[in-house]
Motif scaffolding. Sequence first.
Motif, PDB file in Angstrom:
ATOM      1  N   LEU A  39      -3.277 -11.142  -8.521  1.00 45.47           N
ATOM      2  CA  LEU A  39      -3.020 -12.393  -9.228  1.00 45.47           C
ATOM      3  C   LEU A  39      -4.189 -13.337  -8.993  1.00 45.47           C
ATOM      4  CD1 LEU A  39       0.738 -12.930  -8.217  1.00 45.47           C
ATOM      5  CD2 LEU A  39      -0.125 -12.080 -10.419  1.00 45.47           C
ATOM      6  N   ALA A  40      -4.256 -14.408  -9.788  1.00 39.80           N
ATOM      7  CA  ALA A  40      -5.318 -15.427  -9.656  1.00 39.80           C
ATOM      8  C   ALA A  40      -6.696 -14.756  -9.726  1.00 39.80           C
ATOM      9  CB  ALA A  40      -5.124 -16.215  -8.357  1.00 39.80           C
ATOM     10  N   ASP A  41      -7.517 -14.963  -8.725  1.00 35.04           N
ATOM     11  CA  ASP A  41      -8.879 -14.416  -8.757  1.00 35.04           C
ATOM     12  C   ASP A  41      -8.914 -12.891  -8.719  1.00 35.04           C
ATOM     13  OD1 ASP A  41      -9.801 -17.003  -8.774  1.00 35.04           O
ATOM     14  OD2 ASP A  41     -10.282 -17.055  -6.625  1.00 35.04           O
ATOM     15  N   TYR A  42      -7.775 -12.260  -8.409  1.00 37.06           N
ATOM     16  CA  TYR A  42      -7.741 -10.803  -8.257  1.00 37.06           C
ATOM     17  C   TYR A  42      -7.044 -10.119  -9.430  1.00 37.06           C
ATOM     18  CZ  TYR A  42      -8.846 -12.344  -3.546  1.00 37.06           C
ATOM     19  OH  TYR A  42      -9.433 -12.964  -2.466  1.00 37.06           O
ATOM     20  N   LYS A  43      -6.800 -10.881 -10.506  1.00 41.32           N
ATOM     21  CA  LYS A  43      -6.092 -10.346 -11.674  1.00 41.32           C
ATOM     22  C   LYS A  43      -6.864  -9.162 -12.246  1.00 41.32           C
ATOM     23  CE  LYS A  43      -3.516 -12.047 -15.673  1.00 41.32           C
ATOM     24  NZ  LYS A  43      -2.215 -11.689 -15.100  1.00 41.32           N
ATOM     25  N   GLY A  44      -6.137  -8.114 -12.602  1.00 40.91           N
ATOM     26  CA  GLY A  44      -6.766  -6.921 -13.152  1.00 40.91           C
ATOM     27  C   GLY A  44      -7.087  -5.864 -12.110  1.00 40.91           C
ATOM     28  N   GLU A  45      -6.908  -6.202 -10.815  1.00 45.33           N
ATOM     29  CA  GLU A  45      -7.149  -5.237  -9.744  1.00 45.33           C
ATOM     30  C   GLU A  45      -5.826  -4.884  -9.060  1.00 45.33           C
ATOM     31  OE1 GLU A  45     -10.925  -5.856  -7.332  1.00 45.33           O
ATOM     32  OE2 GLU A  45     -10.474  -7.920  -7.938  1.00 45.33           O
ATOM     33  N   THR A  46      -5.808  -3.743  -8.410  1.00 44.91           N
ATOM     34  CA  THR A  46      -4.650  -3.329  -7.621  1.00 44.91           C
ATOM     35  C   THR A  46      -5.103  -2.938  -6.226  1.00 44.91           C
ATOM     36  OG1 THR A  46      -3.444  -2.535  -9.567  1.00 44.91           O
ATOM     37  CG2 THR A  46      -2.734  -1.706  -7.424  1.00 44.91           C
ATOM     38  N   LEU A  47      -4.446  -3.498  -5.240  1.00 46.71           N
ATOM     39  CA  LEU A  47      -4.735  -3.165  -3.845  1.00 46.71           C
ATOM     40  C   LEU A  47      -3.755  -2.101  -3.370  1.00 46.71           C
ATOM     41  CD1 LEU A  47      -6.322  -3.992  -1.190  1.00 46.71           C
ATOM     42  CD2 LEU A  47      -4.291  -5.336  -0.641  1.00 46.71           C
ATOM     43  N   GLU A  48      -4.284  -1.109  -2.660  1.00 49.26           N
ATOM     44  CA  GLU A  48      -3.432  -0.106  -2.040  1.00 49.26           C
ATOM     45  C   GLU A  48      -3.500  -0.249  -0.531  1.00 49.26           C
ATOM     46  OE1 GLU A  48      -2.995   4.186  -3.430  1.00 49.26           O
ATOM     47  OE2 GLU A  48      -4.180   4.439  -1.601  1.00 49.26           O
ATOM     48  N   LEU A  49      -2.338  -0.370   0.088  1.00 46.72           N
ATOM     49  CA  LEU A  49      -2.229  -0.410   1.540  1.00 46.72           C
ATOM     50  C   LEU A  49      -1.592   0.891   2.014  1.00 46.72           C
ATOM     51  CD1 LEU A  49      -0.699  -3.972   2.162  1.00 46.72           C
ATOM     52  CD2 LEU A  49      -3.049  -3.276   2.587  1.00 46.72           C
ATOM     53  N   ARG A  50      -2.149   1.474   3.059  1.00 50.47           N
ATOM     54  CA  ARG A  50      -1.543   2.660   3.662  1.00 50.47           C
ATOM     55  C   ARG A  50      -1.244   2.360   5.126  1.00 50.47           C
ATOM     56  NH1 ARG A  50      -0.840   7.013   0.711  1.00 50.47           N
ATOM     57  NH2 ARG A  50      -1.889   7.099  -1.312  1.00 50.47           N
ATOM     58  N   PHE A  51      -0.094   2.831   5.588  1.00 49.91           N
ATOM     59  CA  PHE A  51       0.318   2.491   6.949  1.00 49.91           C
ATOM     60  C   PHE A  51       0.962   3.668   7.664  1.00 49.91           C
ATOM     61  CE2 PHE A  51       3.499   0.913   3.881  1.00 49.91           C
ATOM     62  CZ  PHE A  51       4.654   1.566   4.293  1.00 49.91           C
ATOM     63  N   GLN A  52       0.839   3.658   8.982  1.00 49.71           N
ATOM     64  CA  GLN A  52       1.585   4.522   9.901  1.00 49.71           C
ATOM     65  C   GLN A  52       2.110   3.590  10.973  1.00 49.71           C
ATOM     66  OE1 GLN A  52      -0.229   8.188  11.415  1.00 49.71           O
ATOM     67  NE2 GLN A  52       0.684   7.772  13.422  1.00 49.71           N
ATOM     68  N   ASN A  53       3.320   3.075  10.767  1.00 50.49           N
ATOM     69  CA  ASN A  53       3.855   1.914  11.482  1.00 50.49           C
ATOM     70  C   ASN A  53       3.039   0.678  11.123  1.00 50.49           C
ATOM     71  OD1 ASN A  53       5.622   3.723  12.667  1.00 50.49           O
ATOM     72  ND2 ASN A  53       5.058   3.232  14.770  1.00 50.49           N
ATOM     73  N   GLU A  54       1.725   0.683  11.426  1.00 44.57           N
ATOM     74  CA  GLU A  54       0.838  -0.446  11.135  1.00 44.57           C
ATOM     75  C   GLU A  54      -0.021  -0.161   9.895  1.00 44.57           C
ATOM     76  OE1 GLU A  54       2.560  -0.671  14.738  1.00 44.57           O
ATOM     77  OE2 GLU A  54       0.999   0.840  14.470  1.00 44.57           O
ATOM     78  N   HIS A  55      -0.468  -1.233   9.221  1.00 46.23           N
ATOM     79  CA  HIS A  55      -1.410  -1.079   8.118  1.00 46.23           C
ATOM     80  C   HIS A  55      -2.738  -0.560   8.665  1.00 46.23           C
ATOM     81  CE1 HIS A  55       1.245  -2.984   5.298  1.00 46.23           C
ATOM     82  NE2 HIS A  55       1.303  -4.093   6.008  1.00 46.23           N
ATOM     83  N   LEU A  56      -3.254   0.481   8.032  1.00 50.69           N
ATOM     84  CA  LEU A  56      -4.469   1.128   8.526  1.00 50.69           C
ATOM     85  C   LEU A  56      -5.645   1.020   7.569  1.00 50.69           C
ATOM     86  CD1 LEU A  56      -2.809   4.361   9.937  1.00 50.69           C
ATOM     87  CD2 LEU A  56      -3.553   2.345  11.228  1.00 50.69           C
TER      88      LEU A  56
END
Length: 364
Positions: free
Chosen positions: A265-282
Amino acid sequence: MRFIGKEEIEDIAVGAALLGTGGGGDPHIGKLMALQAVEENGPIKLLSIDEIGDDDLIVPTGMMGAPTVMVEKAPSGTEALATFKTLESYLGEKIVATIPIEAGGINSMLPLALAATLKLPVVDVDGMGRAFPELQMTTFYLDGVSATPMVIADEKGNASLLNTIDNLWAERIARNATIQMGGSVMMAIYPMRGKNLKESGIHNILQLEEEIGRSIRLAKAGGYDPIEKVLELTKGFELFQGKVTDINRKTETGFTRGMAAIEGLADYKGETLELRFQNEHLIAQTKECLLCVTPDLIAVLDAETGLPITTEGLRYGARCVVIGIPCDPKWRTKKGIDTCGPAYFGYDVDYVPVEKLMVEGAGQ
């Protein structure tokens, strides 16, 4: 030396959720346990690193297991007492003080509850400066401190004493035992002398968590943006803003594993962030860019309140800001990166400090 009461516990819990990088277990349950213990036994003595003797026996405590299990299987409060009693009996020596094994999540709270109950002091030190999913992922391990003898205990009354040949074997054996004991246990681990703690621990971590929590709590009354204040306190960076469009998590082999997709959203519109985690975000990355990777910290904050969101708390549609925080320099050594860098978790990327990634991204 000072004393920790109810307000300090409330603030530390918020800071712990943030430094937990999504994992470490929701601090809420541990906070309630700590508040009850203080109500019944009085405030907790918090010592600075300089107030302990080199020969003092210090034992970290915390929970081991998958954070999602804590939603249905809260500690009874007796497990931690059993671990300390068993370890003291084995060592033939009284424990002088305790510390959080990790700064993040519920494991910042549980030592406070135990300390209030046993009237032990807590030292303002931990072994990670954040949360990590495995027992050997501590700064104590980096300096050759043994994780064992260690004790794990469950709510049924079972307690197991482990002596292993190294810390990797401690992780393997204790993890399998934890699964059999219901997916989460309390532990007393890395018994060490004050000298070891001074050399290997990360200092003033509870103070930082308290400052983070207090700044978020007072943001509205103070008329400032809580997320900007958090970035100032942690020397962190805004990585992304958006809303959660997909979340996939499962509990397996004693961990909560999964991924989350966040639509910009906002300045990041048009992009998608992927987060991957094993208990914690890695790892945090878009299709084009790596934004932050372990051992640096990745945290998800509510876009409006600035409050941290844990991996089990991520929900479809949540509007959030993702931030990256430089890890302690101890983790940026070769052994530190070998222990908990991206390659260890199976990611085919090199570790690059978050501040360098931000400069490179700005130049693209």
